[in-house]
Design a protein around this motif. Structure first.
Motif, mmCIF file in Angstrom:
data_model
loop_
_atom_site.group_PDB
_atom_site.id
_atom_site.type_symbol
_atom_site.label_atom_id
_atom_site.label_comp_id
_atom_site.label_asym_id
_atom_site.label_seq_id
_atom_site.Cartn_x
_atom_site.Cartn_y
_atom_site.Cartn_z
ATOM 1 N N VAL A 173 44.073 43.319 42.128
ATOM 2 C CA VAL A 173 43.641 42.492 43.253
ATOM 3 C C VAL A 173 42.546 43.219 44.031
ATOM 4 C CG1 VAL A 173 44.342 41.345 45.381
ATOM 5 C CG2 VAL A 173 45.895 41.387 43.421
ATOM 6 N N GLU A 174 42.758 44.508 44.310
ATOM 7 C CA GLU A 174 41.750 45.287 45.027
ATOM 8 C C GLU A 174 40.422 45.285 44.277
ATOM 9 O OE1 GLU A 174 43.429 49.149 45.396
ATOM 10 O OE2 GLU A 174 45.251 48.456 46.403
ATOM 11 N N LEU A 175 40.501 45.424 42.960
ATOM 12 C CA LEU A 175 39.298 45.455 42.136
ATOM 13 C C LEU A 175 38.517 44.148 42.233
ATOM 14 C CD1 LEU A 175 37.612 47.007 40.032
ATOM 15 C CD2 LEU A 175 39.078 45.982 38.269
ATOM 16 N N TYR A 176 39.228 43.018 42.093
ATOM 17 C CA TYR A 176 38.542 41.726 42.103
ATOM 18 C C TYR A 176 38.090 41.325 43.508
ATOM 19 C CZ TYR A 176 38.752 40.613 37.205
ATOM 20 O OH TYR A 176 38.524 40.623 35.853
ATOM 21 N N ILE A 177 38.789 41.768 44.529
ATOM 22 C CA ILE A 177 38.303 41.547 45.893
ATOM 23 C C ILE A 177 36.973 42.271 46.079
ATOM 24 C CG2 ILE A 177 38.681 42.173 48.308
ATOM 25 C CD1 ILE A 177 40.243 39.726 47.652
ATOM 26 N N SER A 178 36.867 43.487 45.528
ATOM 27 C CA SER A 178 35.610 44.231 45.642
ATOM 28 C C SER A 178 34.485 43.521 44.896
ATOM 29 C CB SER A 178 35.773 45.667 45.135
ATOM 30 O OG SER A 178 35.900 45.711 43.718
ATOM 31 N N GLN B 272 51.223 37.626 46.722
ATOM 32 C CA GLN B 272 50.915 36.196 46.690
ATOM 33 C C GLN B 272 49.712 35.918 45.794
ATOM 34 O OE1 GLN B 272 50.599 35.818 51.043
ATOM 35 N NE2 GLN B 272 52.049 34.115 50.920
ATOM 36 N N ILE B 273 48.702 36.766 45.898
ATOM 37 C CA ILE B 273 47.499 36.576 45.095
ATOM 38 C C ILE B 273 47.798 36.762 43.616
ATOM 39 C CG2 ILE B 273 45.202 37.499 44.600
ATOM 40 C CD1 ILE B 273 44.990 38.126 47.625
ATOM 41 N N ASP C 179 50.611 36.288 42.126
ATOM 42 C CA ASP C 179 51.454 35.182 41.664
ATOM 43 C C ASP C 179 50.643 33.920 41.405
ATOM 44 O OD1 ASP C 179 54.111 33.850 41.282
ATOM 45 O OD2 ASP C 179 53.473 32.740 43.047
ATOM 46 N N ARG C 180 49.629 33.660 42.235
ATOM 47 C CA ARG C 180 48.894 32.404 42.137
ATOM 48 C C ARG C 180 47.648 32.482 41.259
ATOM 49 N NH1 ARG C 180 50.797 27.787 42.702
ATOM 50 N NH2 ARG C 180 48.956 26.896 43.688
ATOM 51 N N VAL C 181 47.073 33.671 41.100
ATOM 52 C CA VAL C 181 45.806 33.781 40.387
ATOM 53 C C VAL C 181 45.969 34.357 38.990
ATOM 54 C CG1 VAL C 181 43.480 34.795 40.444
ATOM 55 C CG2 VAL C 181 44.551 34.001 42.567
ATOM 56 N N TRP C 182 46.934 35.264 38.836
ATOM 57 C CA TRP C 182 47.122 35.888 37.534
ATOM 58 C C TRP C 182 48.374 35.366 36.836
ATOM 59 C CZ3 TRP C 182 44.125 38.388 41.078
ATOM 60 C CH2 TRP C 182 42.940 38.972 40.589
#
Length: 246
Positions: free
Chosen positions: A212-217, A195-196, A198-201
């Protein structure tokens, strides 16, 4: 009060009717993704695959904004822009193109375009750019409830693109901002990596969930560092943002 399917206040024309947006792109998949995202905002959206069809659709729709690809099969976007301005000199135009050279951006803006987004792009960014353009042009009514996003002591001003926690300003990159915006628009809701993405990238990002894991960190280091955490991992499901208990 009108709301979008995401639950936030819908941006409308001054008379309360839906905003009208024309999407002009010869890639049918991209056009479908864009029109879907804009309809999600509660707007009336029409698509055209070339310049001739775009000008005909604009005469009928009288759009408030146009998302315009620079490279079209029958004429370039600058020619379409000139045609649009002949009948609607105040229409907002957001250029969409694979060209990222500075001279191309300058050419589009000098010709009368209002903003410029390069491919690949974030759907959230396109929507945010359009909302900003329409508000600044006075073509859209902003509900009072839309002043900002608030989750606990975390506050996001979407217009100013500023984020504070407990009143302290937090500097974010454009991608970090869009990721946090998506989380804050869905507080207490677990969002999957798919979902992330699809909506952010980009719509064609390829499903590389490690980004996603990288940017969450990255976000955690800026939002949660030295504070009670707000961004949580739900193992096997995704991520969620929620106010600190108590």
């Amino acid at each position: 009060m009108n709301t979008t399917r995401s639950g936030r206040p819908a941006l409308t024309r001054p008379d309360g009717t839906p905003l009208r947006v024309l999407v002009v792109d010869d890639d049918p998949d991209l056009a479908e993704v864009l029109t879907g995202a804009l309809r999600y905002e509660g707007w009336e959206v029409r698509a055209a695959a070339d310049g001739t069809a775009a000008l005909a659709a604009a005469r009928e729709l009288r759009p408030d904004a146009v998302v315009l690809d620079v490279m079209l099969p029958d004429m370039d976007g600058l020619a379409v822009l000139r045609g649009l301005h002949e009948s609607q000199p105040d229409v907002c135009v957001l250029f969409l193109t694979a060209r990222d050279a500075v001279e191309d951006r300058i050419a589009g803006l000098t010709a009368g375009g209002d903003d410029y987004v390069t491919k690949p792009f974030s759907l959230e960014e396109v929507v945010a750019r359009l909302r900003g353009l329409l508000r600044r042009a006075g073509m859209a009514r902003r509900p009072e409830e839309e002043a900002g996003l608030v989750v606990g002591d975390l506050v996001m001003d979407e217009d100013a693109r500023e984020v504070t926690r407990s009143g302290e300003l937090i500097e974010l990159s454009p991608t970090e901002f869009e990721l946090l915006r998506f989380l804050m628009r869905n507080p207490r809701r677990v969002l999957s990596k798919a979902q992330i993405l699809d909506r952010v990238w980009s719509y064609d990002f390829g499903g590389r969930a490690h980004v996603v894991e990288l940017y969450i960190s990255y976000l955690r280091k800026k939002i949660d560092a030295g504070r009670a955490p707000m961004i949580h991992t739900v193992r096997g499901a995704g991520y969620v943002i929620k106010p600190v208990a108590g």
